[in-house]
Design a protein around this motif. Structure first.
Motif, PDB file in Angstrom:
ATOM      1  N   HIS A 202      21.804 -70.211  79.904  1.00 41.61           N
ATOM      2  CA  HIS A 202      20.820 -69.353  79.741  1.00 41.61           C
ATOM      3  C   HIS A 202      20.267 -68.858  81.191  1.00 41.61           C
TER       4      HIS A 202
ATOM      5  N   PHE B 248      16.584 -61.568  69.209  1.00 41.40           N
ATOM      6  CA  PHE B 248      16.083 -62.591  69.232  1.00 41.40           C
ATOM      7  C   PHE B 248      16.318 -63.632  67.727  1.00 41.40           C
TER       8      PHE B 248
ATOM      9  N   LYS C  85      17.788 -66.884  66.983  1.00 38.43           N
ATOM     10  CA  LYS C  85      16.761 -68.019  66.303  1.00 38.43           C
ATOM     11  C   LYS C  85      17.517 -68.756  65.088  1.00 38.43           C
TER      12      LYS C  85
ATOM     13  N   ASN D  86      19.585 -71.824  71.047  1.00 47.32           N
ATOM     14  CA  ASN D  86      17.969 -71.745  71.150  1.00 47.32           C
ATOM     15  C   ASN D  86      17.404 -70.629  71.876  1.00 47.32           C
TER      16      ASN D  86
ATOM     17  N   LYS E 158      14.454 -69.783  72.516  1.00 52.08           N
ATOM     18  CA  LYS E 158      13.333 -70.036  73.323  1.00 52.08           C
ATOM     19  C   LYS E 158      13.607 -70.851  74.603  1.00 52.08           C
TER      20      LYS E 158
ATOM     21  N   LEU F  67      13.832 -67.836  76.843  1.00 46.39           N
ATOM     22  CA  LEU F  67      12.528 -67.202  77.164  1.00 46.39           C
ATOM     23  C   LEU F  67      11.649 -68.108  77.993  1.00 46.39           C
ATOM     24  N   PHE F  68      11.915 -69.499  77.829  1.00 50.05           N
ATOM     25  CA  PHE F  68      11.393 -70.274  78.822  1.00 50.05           C
ATOM     26  C   PHE F  68      11.603 -69.982  80.123  1.00 50.05           C
TER      27      PHE F  68
ATOM     28  N   LEU G 108      11.588 -73.656  64.320  1.00 51.80           N
ATOM     29  CA  LEU G 108      12.299 -72.544  65.256  1.00 51.80           C
ATOM     30  C   LEU G 108      12.577 -71.156  64.313  1.00 51.80           C
TER      31      LEU G 108
ATOM     32  N   SER H  24       9.342 -69.193  64.030  1.00 49.71           N
ATOM     33  CA  SER H  24       8.623 -68.921  65.183  1.00 49.71           C
ATOM     34  C   SER H  24       8.885 -67.160  65.316  1.00 49.71           C
TER      35      SER H  24
ATOM     36  N   ASN I 249       8.819 -64.046  68.320  1.00 48.57           N
ATOM     37  CA  ASN I 249       9.406 -64.179  69.783  1.00 48.57           C
ATOM     38  C   ASN I 249       7.985 -63.752  70.630  1.00 48.57           C
ATOM     39  N   PRO I 250       7.957 -64.951  71.524  1.00 48.56           N
ATOM     40  CA  PRO I 250       6.577 -64.823  72.358  1.00 48.56           C
ATOM     41  C   PRO I 250       6.705 -63.804  73.293  1.00 48.56           C
TER      42      PRO I 250
END
Length: 219
Positions: free
Chosen positions: A54, A73, A77, A128, A130, A133-134, A207, A210, A212-213
């Motif tokens: 990542h 995403f 996901k 994952n 996320k 994105l983290f 997940l 969820s 996409n933040p």
């Protein structure tokens, strides 16, 4: 790169994040309880390897694509959610074992078993979105605005985050391995498998549901 104060804050924040229970910690602990400290450590190394993917992807723009594209995403996901559901179902319906293996007792199964443990941790992270994105949301906060090469700074901070995670993950494995040698844990191992399996299924459903933040409302 950030100055010393910001660098120390980055390291501390990383340690706190890695101490927080989640799918990664659960994967490390469940493997250490079942197969000993070595399996737990290998599980953590697999997770770390997945994080490296990542970091590199974010540096070359794949992470930005995931942040901007709802379609990209969503695809990743659902792949990740499916894998977590698979892990959970396998734990829920696995056949009972008479006892938790210690490192010595599990030695005969090390070559194949540890490879499977490593790859399980690897794919848990790679699939994952996320996690990507983290890194996109967390790491840039510690890059100086006047940095000459922000991509290089991002990669270096990502590598530092991952390397700092190794002792924390190892600590989880050692603690779980110590518990695995206690007779009471052996008696409750089947229940622990059920609980861990249910939690992985819960993580997978969460997940899958969820959003996409980091995507904009127009996407």
């Amino acid at each position: 790169m950030p100055d010393t104060a910001h660098l120390l804050a980055f390291i501390l924040a990383g340690w706190l994040l890695n101490l927080t229970p989640g799918p990664d910690v659960l994967y490390i602990v469940s493997n250490a309880l079942r197969s000993g400290v070595r399996a737990g450590i290998v599980a953590g190394l697999g997770i770390t390897a997945g994080c490296f993917v990542h970091i590199v992807a974010a540096a070359v723009g794949v992470g930005t694509l995931l942040a901007a594209s709802t379609q990209a995403f969503t695809v990743l996901k659902y792949l990740g959610a499916g894998y977590l559901l698979y892990l959970g179902a396998r734990m829920l319906f696995a056949k009972s074992t008479p006892a938790v293996a210690t490192d010595a007792a599990a030695a005969a199964h090390v070559p194949r078993g540890l490879k499977a443990v490593f790859m399980g941790g690897f794919w848990t992270n790679v699939l994952n979105p996320k996690v990507a994105l983290f890194f996109l949301a967390f790491v840039p906060q510690f890059i100086a605005p006047d940095s000459g090469n922000k991509a290089l700074a991002f990669v270096l901070l990502g590598l530092l985050f991952n390397l700092n995670a190794i002792p924390v993950n190892t600590g989880w494995a050692v603690a779980a391995g110590w518990l695995a040698r206690r007779g009471t844990v052996r008696q409750w191992m089947r229940m622990l498998d059920r609980v861990a399996g249910a939690m992985f299924i819960g993580f997978g459903i969460k997940l899958a549901l969820s959003d996409n933040p980091l995507s904009s409302p127009t996407h």
